[in-house]
Every structure is written in C-alpha cells, then in structure tokens.
Design a protein around this motif. Structure first.
Motif, PDB file in Angstrom:
ATOM      1  N   PHE A  36      17.674  24.948  58.287  1.00 35.75           N
ATOM      2  CA  PHE A  36      19.065  25.392  58.155  1.00 35.75           C
ATOM      3  C   PHE A  36      20.045  24.570  58.985  1.00 35.75           C
ATOM      4  N   GLU A  37      19.581  23.904  60.029  1.00 33.94           N
ATOM      5  CA  GLU A  37      20.478  23.090  60.851  1.00 33.94           C
ATOM      6  C   GLU A  37      20.675  21.682  60.290  1.00 33.94           C
ATOM      7  N   GLU A  38      19.917  21.324  59.287  1.00 29.50           N
ATOM      8  CA  GLU A  38      20.008  19.987  58.684  1.00 29.50           C
ATOM      9  C   GLU A  38      21.161  19.929  57.682  1.00 29.50           C
ATOM     10  N   LYS A  39      21.699  18.744  57.508  1.00 33.20           N
ATOM     11  CA  LYS A  39      22.697  18.537  56.464  1.00 33.20           C
ATOM     12  C   LYS A  39      22.006  18.108  55.170  1.00 33.20           C
ATOM     13  N   GLU A  68      22.133  19.113  51.318  1.00 29.51           N
ATOM     14  CA  GLU A  68      22.133  18.005  50.372  1.00 29.51           C
ATOM     15  C   GLU A  68      20.662  17.626  50.186  1.00 29.51           C
ATOM     16  N   ILE A  69      20.211  17.634  48.952  1.00 28.94           N
ATOM     17  CA  ILE A  69      18.792  17.440  48.676  1.00 28.94           C
ATOM     18  C   ILE A  69      18.581  16.128  47.942  1.00 28.94           C
ATOM     19  N   SER A  93      13.832   3.361  53.922  1.00 24.36           N
ATOM     20  CA  SER A  93      14.970   3.582  54.825  1.00 24.36           C
ATOM     21  C   SER A  93      15.729   4.860  54.480  1.00 24.36           C
ATOM     22  N   ILE A  94      15.590   5.347  53.247  1.00 24.38           N
ATOM     23  CA  ILE A  94      16.312   6.553  52.828  1.00 24.38           C
ATOM     24  C   ILE A  94      15.876   7.790  53.613  1.00 24.38           C
ATOM     25  N   PHE A  95      14.630   7.806  54.090  1.00 23.83           N
ATOM     26  CA  PHE A  95      14.177   8.995  54.823  1.00 23.83           C
ATOM     27  C   PHE A  95      14.055   8.786  56.324  1.00 23.83           C
ATOM     28  N   GLU A  96      14.643   7.716  56.827  1.00 23.29           N
ATOM     29  CA  GLU A  96      14.649   7.479  58.266  1.00 23.29           C
ATOM     30  C   GLU A  96      15.476   8.560  58.961  1.00 23.29           C
ATOM     31  N   ASN A  97      14.902   9.151  60.014  1.00 25.36           N
ATOM     32  CA  ASN A  97      15.522  10.230  60.796  1.00 25.36           C
ATOM     33  C   ASN A  97      15.898  11.455  59.959  1.00 25.36           C
ATOM     34  N   LYS A  98      15.162  11.694  58.892  1.00 27.05           N
ATOM     35  CA  LYS A  98      15.409  12.850  58.027  1.00 27.05           C
ATOM     36  C   LYS A  98      14.229  13.815  58.089  1.00 27.05           C
ATOM     37  N   SER A  99      14.490  15.047  57.692  1.00 22.60           N
ATOM     38  CA  SER A  99      13.432  16.047  57.525  1.00 22.60           C
ATOM     39  C   SER A  99      12.909  15.933  56.102  1.00 22.60           C
TER      40      SER A  99
END
Length: 179
Positions: A36-39, A68-69, A93-99
């Motif tokens: 829930f804290e992710e954008k 945003e999914i 690179s699209i999922f760098e530092n992402k959940s």
C-alpha cells in the motif's frame, strides 16, 4: 462433482469460476495490503496460466487500489529450466528498485518459481513476493507462496489443472480440477 477416469483416480472440480474470482479478489487485496505504500508494482507472470492469472490480478488491483501496475511476462522451459534461458518481455531496468510479485497458477515443487527468479537477482530490486492460485505444498526448493488463493494437500500422483479461459474444443470449463 467427482468421477472416475481411466486409471481409477478420482477427479473433480476443486474451484468453480465464481470461487476463482473470489480467490483472485482476495489475492489482490492481500497484494495491495502488502504494497500500500508503493506507487507502482510489477506483476511478473510466468507464461501460460501464470500470465493469465497476472492479467486477472492486475484488473482487480486496478479496481481496489491507486497502484500503477506494470505487467511483464516471464518465459522459460518448465520441463528443462536449467538448460533454458529465462526471458522477460521488458528490459531489466524497468524493475530496478521496485516491488515485484512473481505469479504462477500452481506451486508444486517450487522449481518453476525458483528458476524464474534468475533475472530478478541480476538487478537491485526493492522487494520480491510470490503469488499462486493453488499451493500444493510439495516443495523441493526453498520457495514459498507469499500469497496463495488455496493451499491444498494432494498426493504426488495427482495433478492440478487450472483453466482461466473457456476452451471451446475440449469442453472444459473455467475452473480448477484435480486429476
């Protein structure tokens, strides 16, 4: 409804279309609660039923959350995962530092999910979870489903079939079946 097949094994429908929709909605809420804290979050579906499940989860998440999914497809040879390359339909690179949530229809031994992790281990990511519709619990690899629609005890000889679309040719209906 259960019936006997040629090898005298009991077969039957475990989940109906309506029950699957309820499980997917509950999975979407659990994924949102955890993120829930992710954008933005990345939903990475394993090609086949895993990718179809990913699309259905994304639709539910869009209904219940402001997240945003981004959906990506993970391709590998499930029968020979050590000899096949794991291919993504996007740049790492699209999922760098992402959940990220890695998604498949059934978790049995954990082999497919374990080998599917390879591309995600090459880039610094924030968090990685796994989601499955059915967790059979016969894990041979140190893989667990963070989110599971149904945890089901089966024998090693039994097979779970997930159908998330209507097949006109063989008459099977949207559902989860035990063979």
């Amino acid at each position: 409804m259960q019936s006997e097949n040629k090898s005298n094994q009991v077969t039957g429908q475990i989940l109906t279309a309506e029950q699957i929709k309820q499980k997917i909605r509950r999975l979407a809420f659990e994924i949102y609660e955890e993120n829930f804290e992710e954008k933005t979050i990345i939903l990475a579906g394993i090609e086949g039923m895993g990718m179809i499940l990913t699309k259905l989860l994304a639709e539910e998440l869009e209904k219940i959350s402001p997240l945003e999914i981004t959906q990506i497809c993970v391709r590998l040879d499930k029968l020979q995962p050590t000899q096949s390359e794991v291919v993504l339909d996007c740049e790492p690179s699209i999922f760098e530092n992402k959940s990220i949530v890695l998604i498949d229809d059934v978790l049995n031994t954990g082999r497919t999910l374990a080998y599917s992790l390879r591309p995600f281990l090459k880039v610094r990511i924030k968090e990685l979870h796994t989601a499955v519709l059915i967790d059979r619990g016969h894990h041979s690899f140190p893989i667990a489903a963070d989110f599971a629609g149904l945890r089901l005890s089966t024998t090693l000889q039994e097979r779970i079939e997930v159908i998330l679309y209507n097949e006109k040719d063989n008459g099977k209906k949207y559902g989860v079946y035990l063979h």
